[in-house]
Design a protein around this motif. Structure first.
Motif, PDB file in Angstrom:
ATOM      1  N   ALA A   1       0.861  -0.455  -0.208  1.00 45.71           N
ATOM      2  CA  ALA A   1       0.115   0.149   0.018  1.00 45.71           C
ATOM      3  C   ALA A   1       0.926   1.097  -0.020  1.00 45.71           C
ATOM      4  CB  ALA A   1      -0.858  -0.314   1.415  1.00 45.71           C
ATOM      5  N   TYR A   2       2.326   1.345   0.441  1.00 44.88           N
ATOM      6  CA  TYR A   2       3.247   2.750   0.397  1.00 44.88           C
ATOM      7  C   TYR A   2       2.998   3.101  -0.874  1.00 44.88           C
ATOM      8  CZ  TYR A   2       6.288   5.282   2.410  1.00 44.88           C
ATOM      9  OH  TYR A   2       7.497   6.719   2.745  1.00 44.88           O
TER      10      TYR A   2
ATOM     11  N   ARG B   1       0.756   6.163  -1.753  1.00 45.12           N
ATOM     12  CA  ARG B   1       0.122   7.650  -1.015  1.00 45.12           C
ATOM     13  C   ARG B   1       0.985   8.607  -2.401  1.00 45.12           C
ATOM     14  NH1 ARG B   1       2.714   5.914   4.242  1.00 45.12           N
ATOM     15  NH2 ARG B   1       1.002   4.339   5.437  1.00 45.12           N
ATOM     16  N   PHE B   2       1.635   7.894  -3.101  1.00 47.62           N
ATOM     17  CA  PHE B   2       2.913   8.943  -4.111  1.00 47.62           C
ATOM     18  C   PHE B   2       2.264   9.088  -5.596  1.00 47.62           C
ATOM     19  CE2 PHE B   2       5.546   6.557  -0.999  1.00 47.62           C
ATOM     20  CZ  PHE B   2       6.330   7.934  -0.622  1.00 47.62           C
ATOM     21  N   ASP B   3       0.302   9.424  -5.562  1.00 42.89           N
ATOM     22  CA  ASP B   3      -0.252   9.668  -6.656  1.00 42.89           C
ATOM     23  C   ASP B   3      -0.621  10.833  -6.967  1.00 42.89           C
ATOM     24  OD1 ASP B   3      -1.400  10.942  -4.198  1.00 42.89           O
ATOM     25  OD2 ASP B   3      -3.918  10.090  -4.530  1.00 42.89           O
TER      26      ASP B   3
ATOM     27  N   PRO C   1       0.389  15.111  -2.687  1.00 43.64           N
ATOM     28  CA  PRO C   1       0.763  14.364  -1.842  1.00 43.64           C
ATOM     29  C   PRO C   1       2.209  14.015  -1.281  1.00 43.64           C
ATOM     30  CG  PRO C   1      -1.208  13.800  -2.737  1.00 43.64           C
ATOM     31  CD  PRO C   1      -0.550  14.314  -3.618  1.00 43.64           C
TER      32      PRO C   1
ATOM     33  N   ILE D   1       4.014  14.659   1.707  1.00 42.85           N
ATOM     34  CA  ILE D   1       4.493  13.729   3.060  1.00 42.85           C
ATOM     35  C   ILE D   1       6.176  13.925   3.226  1.00 42.85           C
ATOM     36  CG2 ILE D   1       5.855  11.162   2.297  1.00 42.85           C
ATOM     37  CD1 ILE D   1       3.490  10.301   0.932  1.00 42.85           C
TER      38      ILE D   1
END
Length: 439
Positions: free
Chosen positions: A366-367, A370-372, A376, A380
């Motif tokens: 899933a990590y 997050r970088f979409d 975001p 982060i």
């Protein structure tokens, strides 16, 4: 057309496939400010994220809610522009600004096209350094805040959260809502807002992340133009919170057919070497949705709730381990009993290798999701800086997860989980439950 381009950029820039590398550069300005940058010139768009450490916890004594109200006024006009003119200028530039505040930070988000960068940054500079705080705008935003406070006073979840915080944090700022009370917000003056502005928007607590079409040299100049005019120092940071959560139950009477419960005890700080082990433990116990033990025992086997969850809350000045559940008034006592039993079982026995493997697969898979996008990624990076994580953390994070052993999780379960120390705040009309005296 510009606004369509901006919307498209916000959605697709730097949407990374699993395993893709995020190349972060550290940038220092002439004035001594530091930022982390992911440079990408494929689309003429930049996301900028700025945070000021301290947030609403820096409210002056007797002025609770001042920083929250002040934050809501940052886009309500500056210089010669009132709120309407500021909004028109922002729209004309196809720029977006966002201002938000939490217990630990005040966040500023900016999204702009390269061709409008200078004008966008000047507009943001004016908003941060020269807010108008017009009487009309103060009155309007104050009423919005007061409406929210009144609404929260009728929400069982908000009531449970406030009650738990009061029990856990005593006289620390964490013990009260950052929105303030009706009385405190009503009493705030324009001078109070000016003081709040100086307290939190200062150079000694800035963290910056930028992603997109900008070079390190350009970012260094931008930072100084945007932020070097702010005060060098803000208000002193509050002390660490002394967490005083006794085991037991607090019942808050509320006329509703379903009780809401918030439960928890002392947690684990983000910088603790066992934090990844604790995160994996929580994924198995209550953080993994329908795959978690709590969901299996409380919902699937017994039908006591639609959902039950647990989560680590590592704030800057205190760490707690919390959970939440809702159930019918005549079944909430049984739900609490099952949760305590699962907490005890995990503390005594730990988890299985199969559960740990599944938790690792989820967390590592899933990590990358997050970088979409630019925004975001910028958020982060700022979070990494505030948490003291190294600049290569993104590349090494999944390795740290994989390095956790079954013995690590079992040890942490025994040390972290405290079934007798769990405190349940129950809002409703729970059958068979009464408040227990504080220890």
């Amino acid at each position: 057309m510009i606004r369509l381009i901006l919307s498209f950029c916000a959605l697709v820039v730097l949407a990374l496939p699993a395993g893709a590398e995020v190349n972060i550069k550290e940038v220092k300005s002439d004035a001594g400010l530091t930022a982390w940058l992911v440079e990408d010139h494929s689309i003429p768009f930049v996301a900028l994220e700025i945070r000021f450490r301290g947030g609403a916890s820096l409210d002056a004594p007797g002025k609770r809610g001042a920083i929250n109200l002040m934050t809501g006024l940052l886009e309500e006009g500056t210089g010669e522009m009132d709120a309407r003119a500021f909004a028109r200028e922002t729209e004309a530039l196809a720029t977006s600004f966002g201002f938000d505040v939490s217990d630990d930070s005040l966040s500023v988000s900016a999204r702009f096209l390269t061709e409008n960068r200078d004008a966008s940054i000047e507009l943001l500079r004016a908003a941060l350094q020269e807010p108008r705080f017009d009487a009309q705008a103060i009155a309007r935003v104050r009423q919005q805040v007061l409406s929210g406070i009144r609404s929260e006073a009728k929400d069982p979840n908000d009531i449970a959260g406030r009650s738990f915080d009061q029990i856990a944090f005593g006289d620390h700022p964490y013990a009260s809502s950052l929105s303030g009370t009706e009385e405190s917000v009503t009493a705030l003056t324009r001078d109070d807002l000016l003081d709040a502005h100086k307290a939190v928007l200062a150079q000694d607590r800035i963290y910056i992340g930028a992603v997109g079409d900008i070079t390190p040299e350009e970012l260094a100049v931008l930072m100084d133009e945007l932020l070097s005019g702010l005060p060098e120092q803000g208000a002193p940071m509050p002390p660490m919170a002394e967490i005083t959560i006794p085991g037991g139950v607090t019942v808050v009477p509320f006329d509703t057919p379903q009780s809401v419960a918030l439960f928890g005890h002392v947690g684990i700080p983000l910088e603790h070497p066992d934090y990844f082990a604790a995160t994996l433990l929580n994924q198995i116990l209550g953080g993994g949705g329908f795959e978690s033990r709590l969901m299996e025992e409380v919902r699937e086997k017994r039908g006591l709730t639609y959902g039950v969850y647990s989560y680590l809350v590592p704030k800057d000045l205190a760490a707690t381990y919390l959970g939440s559940v809702s159930s019918a008034n005549d079944r909430i006592a049984q739900a609490i009993e099952v949760i305590r039993a699962e907490w005890s079982k995990a503390a005594a026995e730990g988890v299985t290798q199969a559960e740990l493997d599944d938790a690792k697969t989820y967390m590592t898979g899933a990590y990358p999701l997050r970088f979409d996008g630019n925004g975001p990624i910028a958020q982060i990076m700022v979070g990494m800086q505030m948490s003291g994580l190294p600049i290569d953390y993104i590349a090494t994070r999944n390795d740290r997860v994989e390095a956790v052993t079954l013995e690590d999780v079992k040890r942490v379960a025994g040390e972290l989980l405290d079934p007798d120390g769990l405190h349940f705040v129950v809002v409703g009309q729970p059958a068979g439950l009464e408040s227990t005296p504080a220890n």
